[in-house]
Scaffold this motif. Structure first.
Motif, short mmCIF file in Angstrom:
data_model
loop_
_atom_site.label_atom_id
_atom_site.label_comp_id
_atom_site.label_asym_id
_atom_site.label_seq_id
_atom_site.Cartn_x
_atom_site.Cartn_y
_atom_site.Cartn_z
N PHE A 358 0.83 -1.20 0.00
CA PHE A 358 0.00 0.00 0.00
C PHE A 358 0.87 1.25 0.00
O PHE A 358 1.91 1.29 0.66
N SER A 359 0.43 2.27 -0.72
CA SER A 359 1.05 3.58 -0.57
C SER A 359 0.61 4.16 0.76
O SER A 359 -0.60 4.37 0.96
N PRO A 360 1.52 4.43 1.70
CA PRO A 360 1.10 4.99 2.99
C PRO A 360 0.36 6.31 2.86
O PRO A 360 -0.51 6.62 3.69
N ALA A 361 0.67 7.07 1.81
CA ALA A 361 0.03 8.37 1.63
C ALA A 361 -1.31 8.28 0.93
O ALA A 361 -2.23 9.04 1.23
N MET A 362 -1.45 7.32 -0.01
CA MET A 362 -2.61 7.32 -0.90
C MET A 362 -3.60 6.18 -0.65
O MET A 362 -4.76 6.28 -1.04
N ASP A 363 -3.16 5.09 -0.03
CA ASP A 363 -4.00 3.89 0.05
C ASP A 363 -4.59 3.64 1.44
O ASP A 363 -5.06 2.54 1.72
N GLY A 364 -4.59 4.65 2.30
CA GLY A 364 -5.15 4.46 3.63
C GLY A 364 -6.56 3.91 3.64
O GLY A 364 -6.86 2.97 4.40
N PRO A 365 -7.48 4.45 2.84
CA PRO A 365 -8.85 3.93 2.85
C PRO A 365 -8.93 2.45 2.45
O PRO A 365 -9.71 1.68 3.02
N THR A 366 -8.12 2.06 1.45
CA THR A 366 -8.13 0.67 1.02
C THR A 366 -7.55 -0.25 2.09
O THR A 366 -8.07 -1.34 2.35
N HIS A 367 -6.47 0.19 2.73
CA HIS A 367 -5.89 -0.62 3.80
C HIS A 367 -6.87 -0.78 4.96
O HIS A 367 -6.95 -1.86 5.57
N CYS A 368 -7.63 0.26 5.26
CA CYS A 368 -8.66 0.15 6.32
C CYS A 368 -9.64 -0.97 6.00
O CYS A 368 -10.04 -1.74 6.88
N PHE A 369 -10.04 -1.04 4.74
CA PHE A 369 -10.99 -2.09 4.33
C PHE A 369 -10.36 -3.47 4.45
O PHE A 369 -10.97 -4.40 4.99
N HIS A 370 -9.14 -3.63 3.97
CA HIS A 370 -8.44 -4.91 4.10
C HIS A 370 -8.32 -5.32 5.57
O HIS A 370 -8.53 -6.49 5.92
N ASP A 371 -7.95 -4.37 6.40
CA ASP A 371 -7.80 -4.64 7.83
C ASP A 371 -9.12 -5.12 8.43
O ASP A 371 -9.15 -6.07 9.23
N TRP A 372 -10.22 -4.49 8.03
CA TRP A 372 -11.53 -4.87 8.56
C TRP A 372 -11.90 -6.28 8.11
O TRP A 372 -12.36 -7.10 8.91
N VAL A 373 -11.71 -6.58 6.83
CA VAL A 373 -12.03 -7.92 6.32
C VAL A 373 -11.18 -8.97 7.03
O VAL A 373 -11.70 -10.00 7.49
N ALA A 374 -9.89 -8.72 7.13
CA ALA A 374 -9.00 -9.69 7.78
C ALA A 374 -9.39 -9.90 9.24
O ALA A 374 -9.36 -11.02 9.76
N GLY A 375 -9.79 -8.81 9.91
CA GLY A 375 -10.22 -8.93 11.30
C GLY A 375 -11.48 -9.75 11.45
O GLY A 375 -11.61 -10.57 12.37
N LYS A 376 -12.44 -9.55 10.54
CA LYS A 376 -13.69 -10.32 10.59
C LYS A 376 -13.41 -11.80 10.36
O LYS A 376 -13.98 -12.67 11.04
N ILE A 377 -12.58 -12.11 9.37
CA ILE A 377 -12.29 -13.51 9.07
C ILE A 377 -11.51 -14.14 10.22
O ILE A 377 -11.80 -15.28 10.64
N GLY A 378 -10.54 -13.43 10.78
CA GLY A 378 -9.77 -13.96 11.89
C GLY A 378 -10.65 -14.27 13.09
O GLY A 378 -10.50 -15.33 13.73
N ALA A 379 -11.56 -13.36 13.42
CA ALA A 379 -12.46 -13.58 14.56
C ALA A 379 -13.38 -14.78 14.30
O ALA A 379 -13.65 -15.58 15.21
N HIS A 380 -13.84 -14.91 13.06
CA HIS A 380 -14.71 -16.03 12.71
C HIS A 380 -13.98 -17.36 12.85
O HIS A 380 -14.53 -18.32 13.44
N LEU A 381 -12.76 -17.43 12.36
CA LEU A 381 -12.01 -18.67 12.45
C LEU A 381 -11.65 -19.01 13.90
O LEU A 381 -11.67 -20.19 14.30
N ALA A 382 -11.35 -17.99 14.69
CA ALA A 382 -11.00 -18.21 16.09
C ALA A 382 -12.18 -18.75 16.89
O ALA A 382 -12.00 -19.46 17.89
N ALA A 383 -13.40 -18.41 16.46
CA ALA A 383 -14.61 -18.81 17.18
C ALA A 383 -15.08 -20.20 16.81
O ALA A 383 -16.00 -20.73 17.42
N ARG A 384 -14.47 -20.79 15.81
CA ARG A 384 -14.92 -22.12 15.36
C ARG A 384 -14.63 -23.19 16.42
O ARG A 384 -13.64 -23.12 17.12
#
Length: 384
Positions: A358-384
């Motif tokens: 990611f471009s630290p200056a330009m891709d912040g919004p996209t990284h936020c989305f990736h972070d959210w998706v990864a967090g949701k999937i990680g929490a889901h797998l941990a709860a299995r």
């Protein structure tokens, strides 16, 4: 567990933007990972299904599907828009197969069990035998249509399929406050103000592209001519929404110089500019002084998405010619993105691609989305 959804792979996505990787290839091209994502991200969140303007009048009903689940969007007799599973409680028959007006009851075409537009089971003909329309084992109060938890904001019908998400107005309190100026009537432009773009890409790539303005000079030269890259700013609310804004919005003018009426009493920043935000997971919204839009991303599988675009105005009586010109303009802008998101989808078949940087200056919004998706999937797998 697939290597691409291991804790280590997800942790790499969630690192600070300067060192983070994007989501690995499998999150875009692997049907098995898509099945995990459906449960972890799409069914557990407040996902966009439709717009309330799809059922503008009392009694209007529209059958829909979300990730294969048959749903029915209805405006009931009390003028409330509701979402039900589109199946009869008797044998699971599809109730409504095409958009129509419900004049009386919702009647199952199989055995004629009938439901009110509020979901109540009202008649069960011959259920107790010929001529007997009741049976002690069939308790109508227990057999109404299965209602799907829903919430309407910005004319968008959000649904929480698993029923476990926090209330919508709590989850998105910050965004609701940010756009409080637009908490006022907005009017769908009608048939000439909606269109659908089928795109051969994973739904997430459509979100990622919409979130950022980095690509404007090369993909949208016309738009960039008056809303330049340097006029834009990032909007990053980690774990909630992200997008971009511009300080240079130019109103569309008709041949006679006419413009759309402004929304009344909005902040000066919306007079001069606009904001474009993704409400996670799949709703893209835009606000400007004289118009707004809603885009519902409908995942059709791991590599196909339908983009449903709706345009709104401050008054119900806008000029038809100007609406048509505006719709053509926006369609052109969004079509310019198709080769990008389809190209990225093809690119995800390259072995060894680690999700990119990611471009630290330009891709912040996209990284936020990736972070959210990864967090949701990680929490889901941990709860299995």
């Amino acid at each position: 567990m697939a290597k691409d959804i291991s804790p280590a792979a997800l942790d790499a996505v969630r690192r600070p933007i300067e060192t983070a990787n994007g989501l690995p290839n499998a999150h875009y091209i692997d049907p098995d990972v898509f099945e995990v994502e459906k449960e972890a991200v799409l069914l557990s969140s407040w996902a966009g299904l439709a717009v309330a303007s799809d059922v503008p009048e009392i009694g209007d009903a529209k059958p829909m599907a979300f990730l294969g689940i048959p749903l029915l969007l209805v405006r009931d007799r009390s003028n409330t828009v509701r979402v039900f599973q589109n199946i009869c409680r008797h044998r699971g028959m599809i109730l409504v197969s095409e958009p129509r007006k419900i004049e009386g009851a919702i009647r199952c075409p199989y055995h004629s069990w009938c439901y009110g537009t509020d979901g109540r089971l009202v008649t069960t003909p011959h259920v107790g035998g010929p001529g007997f329309n009741t049976h002690e084992a069939i308790v109508k109060e227990d057999l109404g249509l299965i209602e799907v938890r829903s919430h309407i904001w910005f004319d968008t019908v959000f649904v929480n399929i698993d029923g476990k998400a926090a209330p919508f107005d709590k989850v998105h309190a910050d965004l609701i406050a940010r756009w409080a100026d637009f908490d006022q009537p907005m009017y769908h432009g009608g048939a000439d103000s909606r269109f659908t773009l089928p795109v051969k890409t994973n739904w997430k790539l459509a979100v990622e592209n919409y979130c950022e303005s980095y690509h404007l000079p090369w993909v949208h030269p016309g738009l960039n001519s008056y809303s330049r890259l340097e006029d834009h700013y990032n909007i990053t609310e980690r774990g909630k929404y992200s997008g971009q804004g511009t300080r240079a919005y130019s109103q569309l003018r008709g041949d006679d110089g006419a413009t759309f009426p402004d929304f009344p009493a909005i902040d000066a920043k919306f007079i001069a500019g606009g904001e474009y935000i993704t409400v996670y997971p799949n709703v893209l919204l835009g606000v400007q002084r004289d118009q707004t839009f809603v885009i519902i991303l409908e995942p059709k599988g791991h590599a196909a998405t339908d983009e449903h675009v709706h345009l709104y105005y401050a008054t119900p009586d806008t000029d038809a010619a100007l609406r048509g010109k505006n719709c053509a303009l926006w369609r052109g802008v969004f079509e310019e993105d198709v080769f990008v998101v389809e190209g990225m989808q093809k690119g995800r078949h390259a072995p060894g691609f680690d999700g990119g940087r990611f471009s630290p200056a330009m891709d912040g919004p996209t990284h936020c989305f990736h972070d959210w998706v990864a967090g949701k999937i990680g929490a889901h797998l941990a709860a299995r």
